[in-house]
Design a protein around this motif. Structure first.
Motif, short mmCIF file in Angstrom:
data_model
loop_
_atom_site.label_atom_id
_atom_site.label_comp_id
_atom_site.label_asym_id
_atom_site.label_seq_id
_atom_site.Cartn_x
_atom_site.Cartn_y
_atom_site.Cartn_z
N LEU A 155 0.82 -1.21 0.00
CA LEU A 155 0.00 0.00 0.00
C LEU A 155 0.86 1.26 0.00
N SER A 156 1.99 1.23 0.68
CA SER A 156 2.87 2.40 0.68
C SER A 156 3.35 2.70 -0.75
N ALA A 157 3.72 1.66 -1.48
CA ALA A 157 4.16 1.85 -2.86
C ALA A 157 3.01 2.36 -3.73
N ALA A 158 1.82 1.79 -3.55
CA ALA A 158 0.67 2.22 -4.34
C ALA A 158 0.29 3.67 -4.03
N ASN A 159 0.44 4.07 -2.78
CA ASN A 159 0.07 5.43 -2.39
C ASN A 159 0.96 6.49 -3.03
N MET A 160 2.18 6.12 -3.39
CA MET A 160 3.12 7.07 -3.96
C MET A 160 2.78 7.47 -5.39
N THR A 161 1.92 6.72 -6.04
CA THR A 161 1.65 6.97 -7.46
C THR A 161 1.06 8.36 -7.71
N ALA A 162 0.30 8.88 -6.76
CA ALA A 162 -0.30 10.21 -6.95
C ALA A 162 0.76 11.29 -7.08
N GLY A 163 1.89 11.09 -6.39
CA GLY A 163 2.92 12.12 -6.38
C GLY A 163 3.80 12.15 -7.61
N TRP A 164 3.96 10.99 -8.29
CA TRP A 164 4.90 10.99 -9.41
C TRP A 164 4.28 10.67 -10.75
N ARG A 165 3.01 10.33 -10.78
CA ARG A 165 2.39 10.04 -12.09
C ARG A 165 2.25 11.31 -12.90
N ASN A 166 2.63 11.24 -14.16
CA ASN A 166 2.46 12.34 -15.10
C ASN A 166 1.06 12.26 -15.69
N ALA A 167 0.24 13.27 -15.38
CA ALA A 167 -1.15 13.25 -15.85
C ALA A 167 -1.25 13.18 -17.37
N GLU A 168 -0.22 13.65 -18.07
CA GLU A 168 -0.24 13.62 -19.53
C GLU A 168 0.53 12.42 -20.08
N GLY A 169 0.95 11.54 -19.20
CA GLY A 169 1.71 10.37 -19.63
C GLY A 169 0.84 9.38 -20.37
N PRO A 170 1.47 8.36 -20.95
CA PRO A 170 0.73 7.41 -21.79
C PRO A 170 -0.09 6.40 -21.01
N LEU A 171 0.18 6.22 -19.71
CA LEU A 171 -0.52 5.20 -18.95
C LEU A 171 -1.76 5.74 -18.25
N SER A 172 -2.86 5.04 -18.42
CA SER A 172 -4.08 5.37 -17.69
C SER A 172 -3.91 4.90 -16.24
N PRO A 173 -4.76 5.37 -15.33
CA PRO A 173 -4.67 4.86 -13.95
C PRO A 173 -4.75 3.34 -13.88
N GLU A 174 -5.62 2.75 -14.68
CA GLU A 174 -5.75 1.29 -14.71
C GLU A 174 -4.45 0.63 -15.17
N ALA A 175 -3.89 1.16 -16.27
CA ALA A 175 -2.65 0.58 -16.81
C ALA A 175 -1.50 0.76 -15.83
N LEU A 176 -1.45 1.93 -15.18
CA LEU A 176 -0.39 2.17 -14.21
C LEU A 176 -0.54 1.22 -13.03
N GLY A 177 -1.77 0.99 -12.60
CA GLY A 177 -2.01 0.05 -11.52
C GLY A 177 -1.54 -1.35 -11.88
N GLN A 178 -1.78 -1.75 -13.12
CA GLN A 178 -1.34 -3.08 -13.57
C GLN A 178 0.18 -3.16 -13.60
N GLU A 179 0.82 -2.10 -14.08
CA GLU A 179 2.28 -2.08 -14.12
C GLU A 179 2.87 -2.17 -12.71
N LEU A 180 2.28 -1.42 -11.82
CA LEU A 180 2.76 -1.43 -10.43
C LEU A 180 2.54 -2.80 -9.80
N ALA A 181 1.39 -3.40 -10.08
CA ALA A 181 1.11 -4.73 -9.55
C ALA A 181 2.11 -5.74 -10.08
N ASP A 182 2.45 -5.63 -11.37
CA ASP A 182 3.46 -6.53 -11.93
C ASP A 182 4.77 -6.42 -11.16
N LEU A 183 5.18 -5.19 -10.92
CA LEU A 183 6.46 -4.95 -10.25
C LEU A 183 6.43 -5.44 -8.81
N LEU A 184 5.35 -5.15 -8.10
CA LEU A 184 5.26 -5.51 -6.70
C LEU A 184 5.06 -7.01 -6.48
#
Length: 205
Positions: A161-190
């Motif tokens: 949860l600590s890692a997931a909570n950090m996404t709000a601070g560093w996600r680029n709103a104009e980046g290519p990943l949607s929140p869903e896609a970013l969540g999947q990427e983070l889940a893969d890594l974790l």
């Protein structure tokens, strides 16, 4: 005309609520005064006190609404019977999406609730513990079923949860990943780590 006037106080309360959520999340509860909040909305401070007797009353309502947002985000996952690995992934993705898509609520839920006084602070801690308990239970079930290696569910849930909570601070709103896609990427890594399955694991020394 009377109907429009009758709705105005509730409309104003909604504006106060939304603006306070944004300010408390961005610059902190302690860093936001009721005068600043009133100026941001364009009203007199007295108008705020007619809806919320104190700044903490406002924080309290924001905090409980934020907890409700996170509970709502994971409800569909909890409603399905899934293997622990899939359920944990789905919970993480839902949590990340809520953190990113509702950043004002996330700021209250993750940090600003600490400024609540008793007994509300303890009550809110219980709400957060119940929420985090869903993650702990899935981890516990995964260990029991042999899907996860032996681990401490409480410690593991805090790390995830600590890692997931950090996404709000560093996600680029104009980046290519949607929140869903970013969540999947983070889940893969974790959940899978960074070592390729065919790679030789690095020595702990």
């Amino acid at each position: 005309m009377q109907a429009a006037s009758a709705k105005r106080p509730q409309d104003r309360k909604s504006v106060i609520f939304a603006t306070a959520a944004q300010l408390f999340s961005q610059q902190g509860y302690l860093g936001t005064s009721m005068r600043e909040l009133a100026e941001r909305i364009g009203i007199e401070a007295a108008s705020i006190y007619s809806h919320y007797p104190s700044k903490e009353d406002l924080l309290r309502e924001l905090a409980w609404k934020a907890a409700e947002a996170f509970d709502t985000a994971i409800e569909p996952v909890l409603a399905h019977v899934l293997p622990p690995g899939r359920k944990l992934r789905a919970l993480l993705v839902a949590h990340v999406c809520c953190v990113i898509e509702q950043q004002a609520s996330a700021g209250i839920f993750l940090t600003e609730w600490r400024h609540l006084s008793e007994p509300y602070r303890t009550d809110y801690l219980n709400l957060r513990d119940r929420y985090e308990g869903h993650f702990r239970e899935v981890l516990r079930q995964g260990v029991l079923q042999g899907q996860f290696r032996p681990l401490d569910p409480r410690f593991a849930s805090l790390i995830l949860l600590s890692a997931a909570n950090m996404t709000a601070g560093w996600r680029n709103a104009e980046g290519p990943l949607s929140p869903e896609a970013l969540g999947q990427e983070l889940a893969d890594l974790l959940l899978q780590g960074v070592i390729a399955p065919t790679a030789t694991p690095p020595s702990p020394n």
